[in-house]
Every structure is written in structure tokens, then in C-alpha cells.
Scaffold this motif. Structure first.
Motif, PDB file in Angstrom:
ATOM      1  N   PHE A  75       0.881  -1.164   0.000  1.00  0.00           N
ATOM      2  CA  PHE A  75       0.000   0.000   0.000  1.00  0.00           C
ATOM      3  C   PHE A  75       0.916   1.210   0.000  1.00  0.00           C
ATOM      4  O   PHE A  75       1.459   1.595   1.023  1.00  0.00           O
ATOM      5  N   HIS A  76       1.119   1.763  -1.173  1.00  0.00           N
ATOM      6  CA  HIS A  76       2.103   2.820  -1.362  1.00  0.00           C
ATOM      7  C   HIS A  76       1.412   3.997  -2.026  1.00  0.00           C
ATOM      8  O   HIS A  76       1.300   4.056  -3.238  1.00  0.00           O
ATOM      9  N   SER A  77       0.919   4.948  -1.197  1.00  0.00           N
ATOM     10  CA  SER A  77       0.365   6.164  -1.772  1.00  0.00           C
ATOM     11  C   SER A  77       1.491   7.191  -1.867  1.00  0.00           C
ATOM     12  O   SER A  77       2.657   6.815  -1.802  1.00  0.00           O
TER      13      SER A  77
ATOM     14  N   ILE B  52      -1.152  -0.283  -5.029  1.00  0.00           N
ATOM     15  CA  ILE B  52      -1.894  -1.064  -4.036  1.00  0.00           C
ATOM     16  C   ILE B  52      -2.028  -2.492  -4.547  1.00  0.00           C
ATOM     17  O   ILE B  52      -2.598  -2.716  -5.624  1.00  0.00           O
ATOM     18  N   LYS B  53      -1.494  -3.441  -3.790  1.00  0.00           N
ATOM     19  CA  LYS B  53      -1.561  -4.846  -4.177  1.00  0.00           C
ATOM     20  C   LYS B  53      -1.972  -5.669  -2.957  1.00  0.00           C
ATOM     21  O   LYS B  53      -1.535  -5.391  -1.847  1.00  0.00           O
ATOM     22  N   PHE B  54      -2.816  -6.679  -3.216  1.00  0.00           N
ATOM     23  CA  PHE B  54      -3.278  -7.523  -2.124  1.00  0.00           C
ATOM     24  C   PHE B  54      -3.703  -8.875  -2.670  1.00  0.00           C
ATOM     25  O   PHE B  54      -3.946  -9.029  -3.862  1.00  0.00           O
TER      26      PHE B  54
ATOM     27  N   ARG C  26      -3.666 -12.670  -6.559  1.00  0.00           N
ATOM     28  CA  ARG C  26      -3.096 -11.338  -6.369  1.00  0.00           C
ATOM     29  C   ARG C  26      -3.909 -10.348  -7.186  1.00  0.00           C
ATOM     30  O   ARG C  26      -4.152 -10.546  -8.370  1.00  0.00           O
ATOM     31  N   VAL C  27      -4.309  -9.261  -6.539  1.00  0.00           N
ATOM     32  CA  VAL C  27      -5.064  -8.207  -7.204  1.00  0.00           C
ATOM     33  C   VAL C  27      -4.185  -6.966  -7.261  1.00  0.00           C
ATOM     34  O   VAL C  27      -3.608  -6.554  -6.255  1.00  0.00           O
ATOM     35  N   ASN C  28      -4.076  -6.392  -8.451  1.00  0.00           N
ATOM     36  CA  ASN C  28      -3.314  -5.167  -8.652  1.00  0.00           C
ATOM     37  C   ASN C  28      -4.295  -4.005  -8.653  1.00  0.00           C
ATOM     38  O   ASN C  28      -5.110  -3.881  -9.562  1.00  0.00           O
ATOM     39  N   GLY C  29      -4.217  -3.170  -7.629  1.00  0.00           N
ATOM     40  CA  GLY C  29      -5.123  -2.039  -7.506  1.00  0.00           C
ATOM     41  C   GLY C  29      -4.472  -0.704  -7.821  1.00  0.00           C
ATOM     42  O   GLY C  29      -4.961   0.342  -7.381  1.00  0.00           O
ATOM     43  N   ASP C  30      -3.373  -0.724  -8.580  1.00  0.00           N
ATOM     44  CA  ASP C  30      -2.680   0.518  -8.917  1.00  0.00           C
ATOM     45  C   ASP C  30      -3.590   1.444  -9.725  1.00  0.00           C
ATOM     46  O   ASP C  30      -4.380   0.983 -10.555  1.00  0.00           O
ATOM     47  N   PHE C  31      -3.454   2.751  -9.477  1.00  0.00           N
ATOM     48  CA  PHE C  31      -4.132   3.738 -10.313  1.00  0.00           C
ATOM     49  C   PHE C  31      -3.417   5.079 -10.182  1.00  0.00           C
ATOM     50  O   PHE C  31      -2.685   5.317  -9.226  1.00  0.00           O
ATOM     51  N   PRO C  32      -3.604   5.964 -11.179  1.00  0.00           N
ATOM     52  CA  PRO C  32      -2.885   7.238 -11.191  1.00  0.00           C
ATOM     53  C   PRO C  32      -3.210   8.110  -9.986  1.00  0.00           C
ATOM     54  O   PRO C  32      -4.363   8.205  -9.560  1.00  0.00           O
TER      55      PRO C  32
ATOM     56  N   THR D 142     -10.389   5.109  -1.467  1.00  0.00           N
ATOM     57  CA  THR D 142     -11.548   4.341  -1.000  1.00  0.00           C
ATOM     58  C   THR D 142     -12.522   4.083  -2.147  1.00  0.00           C
ATOM     59  O   THR D 142     -13.009   2.961  -2.320  1.00  0.00           O
ATOM     60  N   ALA D 143     -12.802   5.104  -2.944  1.00  0.00           N
ATOM     61  CA  ALA D 143     -13.700   4.945  -4.094  1.00  0.00           C
ATOM     62  C   ALA D 143     -13.123   3.961  -5.110  1.00  0.00           C
ATOM     63  O   ALA D 143     -13.840   3.094  -5.633  1.00  0.00           O
ATOM     64  N   HIS D 144     -11.837   4.070  -5.375  1.00  0.00           N
ATOM     65  CA  HIS D 144     -11.188   3.154  -6.326  1.00  0.00           C
ATOM     66  C   HIS D 144     -11.268   1.710  -5.829  1.00  0.00           C
ATOM     67  O   HIS D 144     -11.612   0.805  -6.597  1.00  0.00           O
ATOM     68  N   LEU D 145     -10.949   1.489  -4.552  1.00  0.00           N
ATOM     69  CA  LEU D 145     -11.006   0.130  -4.014  1.00  0.00           C
ATOM     70  C   LEU D 145     -12.434  -0.410  -3.998  1.00  0.00           C
ATOM     71  O   LEU D 145     -12.650  -1.604  -4.237  1.00  0.00           O
TER      72      LEU D 145
END
Length: 186
Positions: A96-98, A113-115, A133-139, A161-164
């Protein structure tokens, strides 16, 4: 593992990547875990080396803050699940790297964001969907765009939160291109 558990009562449908899975889910509970050896960085550099980098809440227990974001997102997703199979969603954080203040107010970047996600039958414990593994990266916004978004109440915590929420909706229903929360990605 540090575990945070929240019980939820809601439901949901589904499809899957590659093969079709009949998803008739109702969210029963969430188990969120962060490996105990995951490092946290409060360094204000462009790219701190750590598993957790988070600045969207006041200084405090970052694991609890991130758990709260995931719990909120999954619970919001669960409100749209109206199926007959109660599920437990197991999530283990991998990254979790913001953005730090330095990066956020200059160049922007990517929320990384990866989980790992496992879906279980809440009544029997049977694994319905194997760990993946889910890749939740976004700009991530940067510079003046951050200031404009913050002034509109669209800070990075709200955006993540909205993205997740949208990501979990896609993962638990198999539906893509149908955002559940229109604030995601703004």
C-alpha cells in the motif's frame, strides 16, 4: 499477521476471468491482514522504500488506517451483493504505497496497491475462489491538480476508497466497466 475482522450482512452476483463462475454472493464478513514484517515509512522522499506509505490520515497506526479503508470499501461493495451464498472475503495486504507530501505536491505518480484475495463460503469455510493477487494501482494526482481536488473534498483517502470500492465490486461480481462509485478515479 495483524488481523482486523468486521462482520457485514449484504449480497452480490458474479462472473470470472477466463472461466465462468456463478457468483451469487452475499457479503457476510471480511478478514483483513497485514504481514507483521511489512515496513512503514514516514519519510518525505519521492519514493520511500517500504511496504506501507500512507499520508491520507493524521500520523498514527498506519495498519489500522489502511484496514479501515479496505473495510469501508468492501462493506460498500457488499451493499450491492444480493445473492444467496454468504461469503467471507479474506484480504492480505502485499503493498500500500500512496504518495508522500513531496511527491503529491510536485509530480504526482501512482497509488501502488496490491493484495491477495480469497473468497470463502461463510457457513462452511469452503474456498469458492482461490487466493489471487489483485493489482489495484491507479494514477495519483500531483501539483495543482492535488490542490484543486483537495479544495473540492476529493483528497487521496476518498479517491483510494472509491477506487477500491469499484475494484472489489469488479472482483466479487465479475462485472467490469460498471463503476459502483462514480467518485473513483476523479
Amino acid at each position: 499477521l495483524i488481523s482486523f475482522i468486521a462482520n457485514i450482512a449484504r449480497k452480490r452476483p458474479e462472473l470470472n476471468r477466463g472461466k465462468t463462475i456463478v457468483r451469487d454472493y452475499a457479503l457476510h464478513s471480511v478478514r483483513f491482514a497485514i504481514p507483521s514484517d511489512m515496513t512503514v515509512s514516514e519519510a518525505n522522499s519521492y519514493y520511500p522504500i517500504a511496504g506501507i506509505v500512507w499520508r491520507g490520515d493524521p500520523l498514527g497506526n498506519r495498519a489500522q488506517q489502511i484496514s479501515s479503508i479496505f473495510q469501508t470499501s468492501i462493506q460498500a461493495t457488499g451493499e450491492g451483493l444480493t445473492g444467496s451464498i454468504p461469503i467471507t472475503v479474506d484480504v492480505e495486504l502485499a503493498r500500500f504505497h500512496s504518495l508522500t507530501e513531496r511527491t503529491r505536491y510536485s509530480v504526482g505518480g501512482v497509488h501502488s496497491i496490491k493484495f491477495d484475495l480469497t473468497v470463502r463460503n461463510a457457513l462452511t469455510g469452503e474456498i469458492l475462489e482461490q487466493r489471487r493477487r489483485v493489482n489495484g494501482d491507479f494514477p495519483a494526482l500531483g501539483g495543482y491538480a492535488v490542490l484543486a481536488a483537495d479544495n473540492q473534498g476529493q483528497g487521496q483517502k476518498l479517491r483510494i476508497t472509491a477506487h477500491l470500492t469499484n475494484l472489489f465490486f469488479q472482483e466479487l461480481t465479475g462485472l467490469t466497466g460498471v463503476p459502483q462509485n462514480n467518485a473513483a478515479g476523479t
